[in-house]
Scaffold this motif. Structure first.
Motif, PDB file in Angstrom:
ATOM      1  N   GLN A   1      57.059  49.693  75.057  1.00 11.43           N
ATOM      2  CA  GLN A   1      56.832  50.267  73.734  1.00 11.43           C
ATOM      3  C   GLN A   1      55.649  49.571  73.078  1.00 11.43           C
ATOM      4  OE1 GLN A   1      60.353  49.896  71.358  1.00 11.43           O
ATOM      5  NE2 GLN A   1      59.537  51.053  69.663  1.00 11.43           N
TER       6      GLN A   1
ATOM      7  N   TRP B   1      58.106  40.732  71.570  1.00 10.50           N
ATOM      8  CA  TRP B   1      56.911  41.516  71.267  1.00 10.50           C
ATOM      9  C   TRP B   1      55.719  40.569  71.226  1.00 10.50           C
ATOM     10  CZ3 TRP B   1      56.384  46.754  69.374  1.00 10.50           C
ATOM     11  CH2 TRP B   1      57.579  47.477  69.348  1.00 10.50           C
TER      12      TRP B   1
ATOM     13  N   VAL C   1      53.165  49.551  69.181  1.00  8.01           N
ATOM     14  CA  VAL C   1      52.931  50.003  67.814  1.00  8.01           C
ATOM     15  C   VAL C   1      51.511  49.588  67.452  1.00  8.01           C
ATOM     16  CG1 VAL C   1      53.591  49.708  65.398  1.00  8.01           C
ATOM     17  CG2 VAL C   1      55.354  49.754  67.159  1.00  8.01           C
TER      18      VAL C   1
ATOM     19  N   GLN D   1      55.616  48.418  60.354  1.00  2.13           N
ATOM     20  CA  GLN D   1      55.673  49.386  61.455  1.00  2.13           C
ATOM     21  C   GLN D   1      56.452  48.828  62.651  1.00  2.13           C
ATOM     22  OE1 GLN D   1      54.299  52.616  61.716  1.00  2.13           O
ATOM     23  NE2 GLN D   1      54.185  52.376  59.511  1.00  2.13           N
ATOM     24  N   ILE D   2      56.220  47.568  62.955  1.00  2.00           N
ATOM     25  CA  ILE D   2      56.935  46.946  64.075  1.00  2.00           C
ATOM     26  C   ILE D   2      58.429  46.880  63.761  1.00  2.00           C
ATOM     27  CG2 ILE D   2      57.217  44.840  65.442  1.00  2.00           C
ATOM     28  CD1 ILE D   2      54.183  44.311  64.811  1.00  2.00           C
TER      29      ILE D   2
ATOM     30  N   SER E   1      60.210  49.976  64.235  1.00  2.43           N
ATOM     31  CA  SER E   1      60.320  50.394  65.636  1.00  2.43           C
ATOM     32  C   SER E   1      61.417  49.668  66.407  1.00  2.43           C
ATOM     33  CB  SER E   1      58.991  50.162  66.357  1.00  2.43           C
ATOM     34  OG  SER E   1      57.984  50.945  65.775  1.00  2.43           O
TER      35      SER E   1
END
Length: 179
Positions: free
Chosen positions: A60, A13, A62, A80-81, A84
């Motif tokens: 994806q 990410w 966020v 939040q990450i 996910s």
């Protein structure tokens, strides 16, 4: 990275923040040849910040829109990450060395490891291209009525980008970031 996790179960990410506000971006625009179009640039100082993270291999993203950048906002974004990341997978989050990223107060997450970028190397973070695209397509050359308008416009721009199938993968994939 925790023991027992194989490279096949790891997602890369990228994370960053962008300021959006009344002293916004002025960018190029189409105009009739020979004319000089005028663009209004606001002089007020109201801002919001988009906290954004993208995972190109999963297409994806966020995002959160918050009034300030600080440790509390970073903790919310990391939560939040982490939420996910699918069960049984692990995320390596690549981000810069901003003070709110490197603080011990941001916490530890079982399914998330942080990998800081080298100092002063924004070109290695694909989310910089996301901010550029959001500004070019939706956030530049405009005036915002107030803070709520900034927040709504930021959310709309982020959602429009992330809801396009393949947009994150196409813009943010980097060959050097494959495991």
């Amino acid at each position: 990275m925790p023991e027992g996790i194989s490279f096949q179960d790891v997602d890369v990410w990228f994370q960053d923040e962008a300021r959006v506000g009344q002293r916004g971006t002025v960018t190029r625009l189409w105009a009739e040849k020979g004319t000089r179009p005028r663009v209004i640039r606001q002089q007020q100082f109201e801002y919001a910040y988009i906290f954004g993270a993208v995972c190109p291999q999963r297409d994806q993203a966020v995002g959160l829109v918050l009034p300030t950048v600080n440790i509390d906002g970073m903790k919310l974004h990391l939560e939040q990450i982490a939420a996910s990341v699918p069960e049984g997978r692990h995320a390596v989050l690549v981000m810069d060395r901003a003070g709110w990223h490197t603080s011990k107060k941001i916490g530890i997450y079982k399914n998330l490891s942080i990998l800081p970028l080298p100092t002063a190397s924004p070109e290695l973070n694909p989310t910089e291209q996301v901010w550029r695209q959001l500004r070019d397509e939706e956030l530049a050359n405009r005036c915002f009525r107030d803070y709520d308008d900034i927040v709504q416009s930021s959310c709309l721009a982020w959602n429009n980008f992330t809801q396009r199938s393949g947009a994150v993968k196409k813009l943010c994939t980097r060959g050097w970031a494959n495991l």
